[in-house]
Every structure is written in structure tokens, then in C-alpha cells.
Design a protein around this motif. Structure first.
Motif, PDB file in Angstrom:
ATOM      1  N   PRO A 131       0.803  -1.228   0.000  1.00 29.26           N
ATOM      2  CA  PRO A 131       0.000   0.000   0.000  1.00 29.26           C
ATOM      3  C   PRO A 131       0.841   1.286   0.000  1.00 29.26           C
ATOM      4  CG  PRO A 131      -0.545  -1.462   1.848  1.00 29.26           C
ATOM      5  CD  PRO A 131       0.759  -1.897   1.295  1.00 29.26           C
ATOM      6  N   SER A 132       2.160   1.163   0.060  1.00 30.56           N
ATOM      7  CA  SER A 132       3.021   2.340   0.122  1.00 30.56           C
ATOM      8  C   SER A 132       2.800   3.253  -1.082  1.00 30.56           C
ATOM      9  CB  SER A 132       4.497   1.931   0.162  1.00 30.56           C
ATOM     10  OG  SER A 132       4.773   1.091   1.253  1.00 30.56           O
ATOM     11  N   TYR A 133       3.053   4.540  -0.916  1.00 29.85           N
ATOM     12  CA  TYR A 133       2.949   5.489  -2.013  1.00 29.85           C
ATOM     13  C   TYR A 133       3.900   6.645  -1.733  1.00 29.85           C
ATOM     14  CZ  TYR A 133       0.452   8.579   1.115  1.00 29.85           C
ATOM     15  OH  TYR A 133       0.138   9.397   2.176  1.00 29.85           O
ATOM     16  N   GLU A 134       4.457   7.188  -2.778  1.00 27.44           N
ATOM     17  CA  GLU A 134       5.363   8.332  -2.696  1.00 27.44           C
ATOM     18  C   GLU A 134       6.336   8.172  -1.519  1.00 27.44           C
ATOM     19  OE1 GLU A 134       2.909  11.817  -2.723  1.00 27.44           O
ATOM     20  OE2 GLU A 134       2.127  11.408  -4.731  1.00 27.44           O
ATOM     21  N   SER A 135       6.318   9.097  -0.561  1.00 19.87           N
ATOM     22  CA  SER A 135       7.281   9.028   0.543  1.00 19.87           C
ATOM     23  C   SER A 135       6.764   8.234   1.736  1.00 19.87           C
ATOM     24  CB  SER A 135       7.636  10.446   1.009  1.00 19.87           C
ATOM     25  OG  SER A 135       6.479  11.116   1.506  1.00 19.87           O
ATOM     26  N   CYS A 136       5.542   7.706   1.644  1.00 21.58           N
ATOM     27  CA  CYS A 136       4.952   6.963   2.756  1.00 21.58           C
ATOM     28  C   CYS A 136       5.136   5.465   2.544  1.00 21.58           C
ATOM     29  CB  CYS A 136       3.466   7.289   2.893  1.00 21.58           C
ATOM     30  SG  CYS A 136       2.678   6.391   4.258  1.00 21.58           S
ATOM     31  N   PRO A 168      -5.548   2.843   0.134  1.00 25.47           N
ATOM     32  CA  PRO A 168      -6.046   3.868   1.067  1.00 25.47           C
ATOM     33  C   PRO A 168      -5.460   5.262   0.833  1.00 25.47           C
ATOM     34  CG  PRO A 168      -5.499   1.862   2.251  1.00 25.47           C
ATOM     35  CD  PRO A 168      -5.008   1.680   0.856  1.00 25.47           C
ATOM     36  N   GLY A 169      -4.257   5.347   0.287  1.00 25.48           N
ATOM     37  CA  GLY A 169      -3.629   6.650   0.054  1.00 25.48           C
ATOM     38  C   GLY A 169      -3.979   7.288  -1.275  1.00 25.48           C
ATOM     39  N   SER A 170      -4.890   6.688  -2.029  1.00 23.77           N
ATOM     40  CA  SER A 170      -5.256   7.224  -3.351  1.00 23.77           C
ATOM     41  C   SER A 170      -6.017   8.541  -3.226  1.00 23.77           C
ATOM     42  CB  SER A 170      -6.117   6.216  -4.118  1.00 23.77           C
ATOM     43  OG  SER A 170      -5.434   5.002  -4.316  1.00 23.77           O
ATOM     44  N   PHE A 224      -4.411  -0.494 -11.870  1.00 27.84           N
ATOM     45  CA  PHE A 224      -5.009   0.835 -11.949  1.00 27.84           C
ATOM     46  C   PHE A 224      -3.971   1.924 -11.653  1.00 27.84           C
ATOM     47  CE2 PHE A 224      -8.681  -1.894 -11.343  1.00 27.84           C
ATOM     48  CZ  PHE A 224      -9.598  -1.352 -12.228  1.00 27.84           C
ATOM     49  N   ARG A 225      -2.907   1.885 -12.425  1.00 22.89           N
ATOM     50  CA  ARG A 225      -1.805   2.861 -12.281  1.00 22.89           C
ATOM     51  C   ARG A 225      -1.281   2.894 -10.844  1.00 22.89           C
ATOM     52  NH1 ARG A 225      -4.201   8.104 -15.247  1.00 22.89           N
ATOM     53  NH2 ARG A 225      -6.093   7.336 -14.259  1.00 22.89           N
ATOM     54  N   ASN A 226      -1.081   1.702 -10.315  1.00 24.09           N
ATOM     55  CA  ASN A 226      -0.502   1.521  -8.985  1.00 24.09           C
ATOM     56  C   ASN A 226      -1.401   2.030  -7.855  1.00 24.09           C
ATOM     57  OD1 ASN A 226       1.607   0.498  -7.359  1.00 24.09           O
ATOM     58  ND2 ASN A 226       2.488   2.538  -7.128  1.00 24.09           N
ATOM     59  N   SER A 227      -2.707   2.022  -8.082  1.00 24.57           N
ATOM     60  CA  SER A 227      -3.634   2.474  -7.037  1.00 24.57           C
ATOM     61  C   SER A 227      -4.569   1.369  -6.571  1.00 24.57           C
ATOM     62  CB  SER A 227      -4.468   3.663  -7.535  1.00 24.57           C
ATOM     63  OG  SER A 227      -5.309   3.268  -8.612  1.00 24.57           O
ATOM     64  N   GLY A 228      -4.330   0.133  -7.031  1.00 19.29           N
ATOM     65  CA  GLY A 228      -5.157  -0.994  -6.623  1.00 19.29           C
ATOM     66  C   GLY A 228      -4.389  -1.976  -5.756  1.00 19.29           C
TER      67      GLY A 228
END
Length: 211
Positions: A111-116, A138-140, A197-201
Motif C-alpha cells: 500500500p506504500s505510495y510516494e514518501s509513505c 487507502p492513500g489514493s 489501476f496505475r498503482n492504485s489498486g
């Protein structure tokens, strides 16, 4: 031309069999499966805040405080998911530690994204269920969630998420997006790429509708 000994050539060929090419053509070694815990998109805010309070009483939630690398997006589902995952990891990754009264989902996707960064120590402590579903990360942000809805609903029937439909509530973009994304994933033979889904799923092993 230098000719390698047969034994060395055989070893190199066997090694190559363990290497796979990713879509960009770069070499990528297969890695061990890891698991994470996230909040079910169907969970109401009261339950999310309860999960957040409970988990943060056992783990360090400093990163989701203002100024922390995981503060944004400043939403209950993101903050709860981060805290729930920390608790799940610290407790040894047993399914029961991601239950949270039926509001937790075990994810096979990071579920990681950007700097998180969502930490993971490895796979489930017990055998993983074989069934899978697809939900939104959840971070979408709202823009990407709406894009996912628009895309998936071109291929599947999203009427249950319309006003009066059985999946209209909760009336959040992440709930509606998760419904559409999962329906698309299920009708695409559960191909992992159909939940990207462009790394959002996220591919999860719990039925989101059973919360």
C-alpha cells in the motif's frame, strides 16, 4: 572467443531461469510474498477512528502525525490503515491481528505510495486463503479514484453504487472505486495486472463485502 566450461554454462542457464523480465525490460528477481493490513473501504468513520486509537495505543503512529511522511492524505481510512498495518506487523502477521472487528483486509500488494512506506516483515503466519479481491489503495487521491471509476464502469455494471443501489453507502469515492475496480478485476479472470489501476489498486484475500 572464450568458451565457458559446460558445467559453468549449465549453472548460468539455471540461474537465468529464476530471473524474470518486468514490463520495462529490466531484470527483476522474484521476491518472497509479503502481506499488509489495510482498512476495508466499506468501514464507517467511527470504526476507523476506533481502529486508529486502538492500534496507536500499541504502536508508534508518529509518521501519520502532522509533519510526518505519512500524514497525507489526511483521511481516516489512510491513517487507520497505516496504524492497523503497524499493529499487524508487530503482532506477527496473524489473520486475527488484521480483523479489527471485521474491518481489516489483508493485502498482497504494497500500500506504500510516494514518501509513505507501509512496513512488512513477510507473509502471513498461517496459510493464505486462495480467493482474492481488488480494492483501492487507502492513500489514493480523489482524482485517481474518480478516474478508476470512470475506466472500470466502461466495462462493468456499476449501477449498485448509484443512489438507491445496494452498494451506494458509504457514499465515498474509495468505496465506489473499490466496487468498480473489484468487479473489473473479477471479470478479467483475476489477472493481477487488472487490479493495478496505475498503482492504485490492492489485491486482498478477504471479501470486502463481509465487513
Amino acid at each position: 572467443m572464450l568458451k565457458l566450461p559446460l558445467s559453468l554454462r549449465t549453472t548460468m542457464c539455471l540461474l537465468f531461469l529464476f530471473i524474470s523480465f518486468n514490463s520495462g525490460g529490466m531484470l527483476k528477481m522474484a521476491s518472497a510474498q509479503r502481506t499488509w493490513c489495510i482498512a476495508n473501504p466499506l468501514t464507517n468513520i467511527s470504526a476507523l477512528l476506533g481502529n486508529l486509537d486502538f492500534a496507536c495505543s500499541h504502536v508508534d503512529c508518529q509518521l501519520i502525525q502532522q509533519g510526518g511522511s505519512c500524514f497525507y492524505p489526511n483521511t481516516p481510512i489512510h491513517h487507520a490503515s497505516f496504524a492497523m498495518n503497524l499493529y499487524f506487523q508487530v503482532m506477527g502477521r496473524h489473520s486475527s491481528h488484521c480483523d479489527f472487528r471485521g474491518s481489516g483486509l489483508i493485502s498482497l500488494t504494497d500500500p506504500s505510495y510516494e514518501s509513505c512506506s507501509f512496513h512488512s516483515e513477510g507473509d502471513l503466519a498461517e496459510a493464505r486463503p486462495s480467493a482474492t479481491w481488488c480494492v483501492a489503495k487507502p492513500g489514493s487521491g480523489e482524482y485517481i479514484l474518480q478516474q478508476n471509476i470512470n475506466y472500470a464502469c466502461n466495462y462493468v455494471d456499476c449501477s449498485p453504487t448509484h443512489d438507491g443501489g445496494s452498494c451506494f453507502n458509504p457514499t465515498t469515492l474509495i468505496n465506489h472505486a473499490s466496487f468498480a475496480m473489484n468487479l473489473y478485476y473479477q471479470t478479467s479472470a483475476k489477472n493481477t495486472a487488472s487490479c493495478d489501476f496505475r498503482n492504485s489498486g490492492l489485491v486482498v484475500v478477504n471479501d470486502p463485502s463481509k465487513s
